[in-house]
Write an enzyme that holds these catalytic residues in place. Structure first.
Site, PDB file in Angstrom:
ATOM      1  N   ASP A 145     -14.185 -16.498   7.716  1.00  0.00           N
ATOM      2  CA  ASP A 145     -12.788 -16.147   7.426  1.00  0.00           C
ATOM      3  C   ASP A 145     -12.051 -15.910   8.752  1.00  0.00           C
ATOM      4  O   ASP A 145     -12.113 -14.834   9.328  1.00  0.00           O
ATOM      5  CB  ASP A 145     -12.765 -14.896   6.533  1.00  0.00           C
ATOM      6  CG  ASP A 145     -11.353 -14.402   6.237  1.00  0.00           C
ATOM      7  OD1 ASP A 145     -10.395 -14.950   6.810  1.00  0.00           O
ATOM      8  OD2 ASP A 145     -11.225 -13.454   5.435  1.00  0.00           O
ATOM      9  N   LYS A 160      -2.180 -16.767   8.144  1.00  0.00           N
ATOM     10  CA  LYS A 160      -1.403 -15.948   9.076  1.00  0.00           C
ATOM     11  C   LYS A 160      -0.684 -16.758  10.170  1.00  0.00           C
ATOM     12  O   LYS A 160       0.401 -17.252   9.944  1.00  0.00           O
ATOM     13  CB  LYS A 160      -2.301 -14.879   9.693  1.00  0.00           C
ATOM     14  CG  LYS A 160      -2.669 -13.783   8.685  1.00  0.00           C
ATOM     15  CD  LYS A 160      -3.407 -12.667   9.363  1.00  0.00           C
ATOM     16  CE  LYS A 160      -3.864 -11.585   8.401  1.00  0.00           C
ATOM     17  NZ  LYS A 160      -2.844 -10.630   8.021  1.00  0.00           N
ATOM     18  N   TYR A 210       0.826  -1.215   0.000  1.00  0.00           N
ATOM     19  CA  TYR A 210       0.000   0.000   0.000  1.00  0.00           C
ATOM     20  C   TYR A 210       0.863   1.270   0.000  1.00  0.00           C
ATOM     21  O   TYR A 210       0.683   2.154   0.837  1.00  0.00           O
ATOM     22  CB  TYR A 210      -0.963   0.008   1.196  1.00  0.00           C
ATOM     23  CG  TYR A 210      -1.698  -1.302   1.362  1.00  0.00           C
ATOM     24  CD1 TYR A 210      -2.609  -1.713   0.402  1.00  0.00           C
ATOM     25  CD2 TYR A 210      -1.437  -2.145   2.435  1.00  0.00           C
ATOM     26  CE1 TYR A 210      -3.268  -2.922   0.515  1.00  0.00           C
ATOM     27  CE2 TYR A 210      -2.093  -3.367   2.558  1.00  0.00           C
ATOM     28  CZ  TYR A 210      -3.002  -3.741   1.592  1.00  0.00           C
ATOM     29  OH  TYR A 210      -3.646  -4.945   1.706  1.00  0.00           O
ATOM     30  N   TYR A 244     -12.835  -7.175   5.586  1.00  0.00           N
ATOM     31  CA  TYR A 244     -11.609  -7.276   4.787  1.00  0.00           C
ATOM     32  C   TYR A 244     -11.283  -8.757   4.599  1.00  0.00           C
ATOM     33  O   TYR A 244     -11.234  -9.511   5.578  1.00  0.00           O
ATOM     34  CB  TYR A 244     -10.429  -6.557   5.466  1.00  0.00           C
ATOM     35  CG  TYR A 244      -9.156  -6.728   4.658  1.00  0.00           C
ATOM     36  CD1 TYR A 244      -8.946  -5.972   3.514  1.00  0.00           C
ATOM     37  CD2 TYR A 244      -8.207  -7.688   5.014  1.00  0.00           C
ATOM     38  CE1 TYR A 244      -7.817  -6.168   2.730  1.00  0.00           C
ATOM     39  CE2 TYR A 244      -7.075  -7.886   4.242  1.00  0.00           C
ATOM     40  CZ  TYR A 244      -6.882  -7.122   3.105  1.00  0.00           C
ATOM     41  OH  TYR A 244      -5.768  -7.327   2.329  1.00  0.00           O
TER      42      TYR A 244
END
Ligand SMILES: Cc1ncc(COP(=O)(O)O)c(C=O)c1O
Length: 466
Positions: free
Chosen positions: A262, A291, A28, A161
């Protein structure tokens, strides 16, 4: 002589950073006006050592992943041992013990509805796989039953997200998400308002009215409903009531829509339960993990699904699931994931192979990791909550080893980041959110240092945009 060596080293670091800033794209970030980056030399426990000499207490677990801390001897050993055997083989037509053992553990510790594991290489891809599974499920159903295919859309909530690839972007928050830019290239799905009732607040069934109305209206078009359980992460760091998730599950069942959860950020103990699903015994049709799966050592993700999902996909037109990444179930990543789970669950390697019994939350609640997460949580409750009185603070939200300070103004990234480094901590805020999710091994002194640094920057006007 010493001065000469140190000058030489400084030159080396300056050159590396100059090349990085000119040529290496960071997340980003602009390439014409990049924010400063800090050169890491090494990391150990909860400390990140910069090449410039600063030692930073980590508040981020490298984006939720490094739960046991850096440079862990047991995780290092697992990697080295596996590298001596085989670092990678294709997963088409071949298999290996690290992947089989990891699948066994994942099925043992996740909700009972799940019985098949699909490995992939990142969280975003795990979400792509989940969405693809749900679409292929209804495609297969309609081809088996000879019905017209209508269930091709997804329903989700705002402020979510789910990753940066295209199918994942299409279910991220459509307005405040980072992906508004690509709107015309994204599949259009349905978005309900985000959950409003916070974790710990009084539950009210009215919370479900709008979502229920959308299920009623669109269920014939819906392949799946996807949501982050309990904690909405990068979409706004919001923590919602577990009853919301339970009601979502009931709506999915009632309206014949697949339920995708998720857990990429929340999985493996972060919220205090082993999985956020465990707050209300949620049993999804499809679950995404990533993760912390490898203790933050390697990139690896998994999409788990029910027998029904797998059976329907496998008997449809294609007879197989249409996905197969090159690095699927990479043996190094699986080996380190097994070692990370051994640490988390305090089990000896191999202890649970071939056992089909489910791991219960009682066992998790006797582990050191659980105790550590609870200690971090109670410390955050005691100390971070005090920041709510600060004139710049809008809200404080805490759950497990997650502490969020929402400020009234947006942060000035370049300045606040520099100040955090000067204060000896690694905290990476975004927008109005200054948040920490430290490694589980962090001590109260580490947490104190992180909170003190946040308190310091809150007092500094230059760290915020008016
Ligand atoms: C809930 C959730 N899903 C998916 C992803 C994407 O994972 P990755 O960055 O590994 O692609 C993230 C990453 O932050 C996440 O928090």
């Amino acid at each position: 002589m010493i001065l000469e060596i140190s000058l030489h080293m400084n030159n080396k670091y300056t050159n590396l950073l100059a090349f990085d800033s000119e040529n290496v794209w960071h997340p980003y970030t602009s390439m014409t006006d990049p924010l400063p980056t800090y050169l890491v030399d090494s990391a150990n426990g909860v400390t990140i050592n910069l090449a410039s000499g600063e030692n930073l207490t980590d508040g981020m677990s490298s984006w939720w992943a490094v739960i046991h801390g850096y440079n862990h001897p047991k995780l290092n050993k697992a990697l080295i041992e596996q590298a001596k055997k085989v670092s990678h083989v294709m997963f088409g037509g071949l298999t290996h013990e690290p992947a089989i053992k990891l699948a066994q553990t994942l099925l043992e510790i996740t909700p009972s509805s799940l019985s098949k594991v699909f490995f992939s290489d990142s969280g975003s891809v795990a979400v792509e796989v989940a969405i693809k599974m749900s679409l292929q499920y209804w495609h297969s159903k309609s081809s088996i039953n000879g019905n017209k295919l209508t269930k091709t859309k997804l329903l989700t909530v705002k402020s979510g997200y789910h990753g940066d690839t295209f199918a994942a972007m299409a279910v991220c928050d459509p307005i405040n998400g980072m992906h508004q830019l690509f709107e015309s290239n994204l599949t259009q799905h349905y978005f309900a308002p985000e959950p409003k009732i916070a974790f710990g607040e009084q539950w009210n069934e009215d919370e479900m009215l709008e979502l229920t109305a959308m299920f009623k209206l669109y269920h014939n078009e819906l392949a799946a409903f996807i949501i982050e359980p309990i904690v909405q992460g990068a979409g706004g760091m919001r923590i919602y009531h577990p009853n919301y998730l339970l009601s979502c599950q009931a709506l999915c069942k009632k309206y014949n829509v697949l339920f995708i959860v998720d857990e990429i950020a929340t999985g493996f103990g972060r919220t205090g339960e082993l999985f956020a699903c465990d707050w209300n015994n949620i049993t999804p049709d499809i679950l995404c993990l990533g993760k912390a799966l490898t203790g933050g050592y390697m990139t690896l993700a998994a999409t788990l699904c029910s027998k029904d999902v797998a059976d329907v996909i496998s008997t449809g037109e294609a007879n197989c699931f249409m996905h197969g990444p090159t690095f699927m179930a990479n043996p190094l990543a699986c080996a380190v994931a097994n070692a990370s789970l051994d640490l988390l669950l305090e089990r000896n390697s191999g202890e649970y192979v071939n056992k089909t019994q489910k791991y219960t939350s009682n066992i998790w609640k006797n582990t050191t990791s659980y105790f550590n997460v609870k200690t971090i949580e109670s410390y955050l409750q005691k100390k971070m909550v005090l920041l709510s009185k600060h004139k710049r603070v809008n809200d404080i939200r805490i759950l497990g080893a997650i502490g969020i300070v929402e400020s009234k103004q947006k942060v000035n990234m370049a300045i606040i980041q520099k100040r955090f480094v000067e204060l000896g901590v690694w905290i990476r805020p975004f927008g109005q959110l200054i948040y920490i999710m430290p490694p589980f091994i962090s001590t109260p002194a580490d947490i104190n240092k992180l909170i003190n640094a946040i308190r310091t920057v809150l007092d500094e006007d230059s760290c915020f945009i008016n």
